[in-house]
Every structure is written in structure tokens, then in C-alpha cells.
Design an enzyme around this catalytic site. Structure first.
Site, PDB file in Angstrom:
ATOM      1  N   HIS A  23       2.287   1.976   8.307  1.00  0.00           N
ATOM      2  CA  HIS A  23       2.426   0.801   9.181  1.00  0.00           C
ATOM      3  C   HIS A  23       3.601   0.951  10.154  1.00  0.00           C
ATOM      4  O   HIS A  23       4.482   1.794   9.978  1.00  0.00           O
ATOM      5  CB  HIS A  23       2.613  -0.464   8.337  1.00  0.00           C
ATOM      6  CG  HIS A  23       3.886  -0.448   7.529  1.00  0.00           C
ATOM      7  ND1 HIS A  23       5.119  -0.764   8.071  1.00  0.00           N
ATOM      8  CD2 HIS A  23       4.123  -0.151   6.231  1.00  0.00           C
ATOM      9  CE1 HIS A  23       6.054  -0.656   7.141  1.00  0.00           C
ATOM     10  NE2 HIS A  23       5.472  -0.280   6.007  1.00  0.00           N
ATOM     11  N   GLU A  50       1.675  -0.986  -1.111  1.00  0.00           N
ATOM     12  CA  GLU A  50       2.873  -0.201  -1.405  1.00  0.00           C
ATOM     13  C   GLU A  50       3.180  -0.252  -2.903  1.00  0.00           C
ATOM     14  O   GLU A  50       2.750  -1.163  -3.615  1.00  0.00           O
ATOM     15  CB  GLU A  50       4.059  -0.757  -0.586  1.00  0.00           C
ATOM     16  CG  GLU A  50       5.395  -0.060  -0.797  1.00  0.00           C
ATOM     17  CD  GLU A  50       5.410   1.432  -0.435  1.00  0.00           C
ATOM     18  OE1 GLU A  50       4.675   2.193  -1.101  1.00  0.00           O
ATOM     19  OE2 GLU A  50       6.180   1.824   0.452  1.00  0.00           O
TER      20      GLU A  50
END
Length: 208
Positions: free
Chosen positions: A10, A83
């Protein structure tokens, strides 16, 4: 069956910039730089005929590939792409004490102790278990040939080990930065990295 995967991290968030631990439990948006990185990636790769977009369930990955989502490409969120959980460290500033804890943890992982985690967090082996579910899901879609996947830094390093069969103790051998690309070919049941840490789309931003 042959597939091409474009895995990216990201774009930048303010917490990245401030050294705040994010992890799975912190759902922060992109900052101005992160949005510019996302746009730069979109401009470079918008002509790729993607069949599907996969992201984590976290906002920062959604915003990074928003340009592609706006093209009405099929999009799916997978928890297996989230994550790693940093447990009690999440949302905290990287103080000397916390950094020392991180260094100790990463050293343990490098030593092959892949069941070790921060308190209330995830170990690499726990993360890989949910990543394998996500990977199996993506591979099962036989009509999806070109696939864009947006996820997170630590998780991406571990995913690259999982896909290529490299022991996860060597996860830190895979560099990453915001929106860096790893392109992989999947054929005959195996993954091969065909583009390693490509950040060419960021050159103009770096020169500003």
C-alpha cells in the site's frame, strides 16, 4: 494453468511517516504522498488487462488501488492479505524500548524461530496459515489470469517466502517500500518472481 500476479504494498500513511506501528489492528488512511504513489502506480499499470483485484480488509490497501476499482474491475477483500498483527505494539510510537523489542523479535525470526510473536500478536507461522487460505482462494479462480494484489509490508515479505518456497527466516531479504511491485508468474504449480522490487513508477516522485 498460468497466472500473472502483481503484488504491491500500500501507499504511505501518516503513521508510516511518524513511525507509529500499524499492523492488522490499525486502519489508517493514505496521506498525500501515499495518494500520489497510488496515482503513479495507476498511471504506469492502468493498461494491464487485470481480471481481478484482491486487497486486504484495510483501508490503506483499498485506497492504493482505487483507480483500478473505479474501472469497475472485480474486487475482493481477503483477511489472509491483512498485515501481521503486532499485538500490544500496535498504535504505539517506535520508542527505543519498542525498537529493541522489534530487533529481538526479528532476530528470533531470522534464527528460524517462526512461532515467536509480540504479546497478543501473530507469529510468521500463524500469518502464513491464513495467507495460504488466501493464496488457495486466488489460485482456484481459473478464469483470472492477470491479478493485482495490494497488501502490507511485513505480510508481503512473508507471502513472497510462502509463494517461492524460501524459508520465512529470510523474509527480510525482500526489500519493500510503499507501492513497490513484485510480479510473479504462476505456472505448473510453481511461482517465479519475474519482476523484483520494481519502483520505476516512483521515480518522478522521488525527484520532486
Amino acid at each position: 494453468m498460468k497466472k500473472t500476479f502483481y503484488f504491491i504494498r500500500h501507499g504511505q500513511t501518516d503513521l508510516n511517516l511518524r513511525g507509529i506501528v500499524q499492523g492488522r489492528g490499525v486502519n489508517s488512511p493514505l496521506n498525500e504522498t501515499g495518494l500520489a504513489q497510488a496515482q503513479a502506480f495507476f498511471e504506469r499499470y492502468r493498461s494491464v488487462p487485470f481480471d481481478k483485484i484482491y486487497t486486504s480488509t484495510l483501508l490503506r490497501t483499498h485506497q492504493t488501488v482505487q483507480g483500478f476499482i473505479d474501472m469497475n474491475l472485480p474486487w475482493e477483500q481477503l483477511v489472509g492479505l491483512d498485515e501481521i498483527s503486532w499485538g500490544i505494539y500496535e498504535g504505539k510510537e517506535q520508542t527505543p524500548e519498542l525498537l529493541a523489542g522489534f530487533e529481538q523479535l526479528v532476530a528470533a525470526w531470522r534464527n528460524g524461530e517462526l512461532d515467536v510473536s509480540i504479546e497478543n500478536g501473530e507469529s510468521p507461522n500463524e500469518l502464513m496459515a491464513r495467507q495460504q487460505i488466501a493464496l488457495d482462494h486466488m489460485l482456484a479462480r481459473k478464469d483470472e489470469k492477470n491479478i493485482l494484489v495490494c497488501m502490507h509490508g511485513r505480510a508481503l515479505r512473508i507471502m513472497l517466502c510462502l509463494m517461492t518456497g524460501i524459508d520465512a527466516r529470510y523474509m527480510d531479504d525482500f526489500p519493500h517500500t510503499n507501492t513497490a511491485l513484485y510480479k510473479l508468474l504462476y505456472e505448473n504449480g510453481r511461482f517465479e518472481i519475474i519482476d523484483h522490487y520494481n519502483i520505476a513508477h516512483l521515480e518522478a516522485l522521488m525527484n520532486e
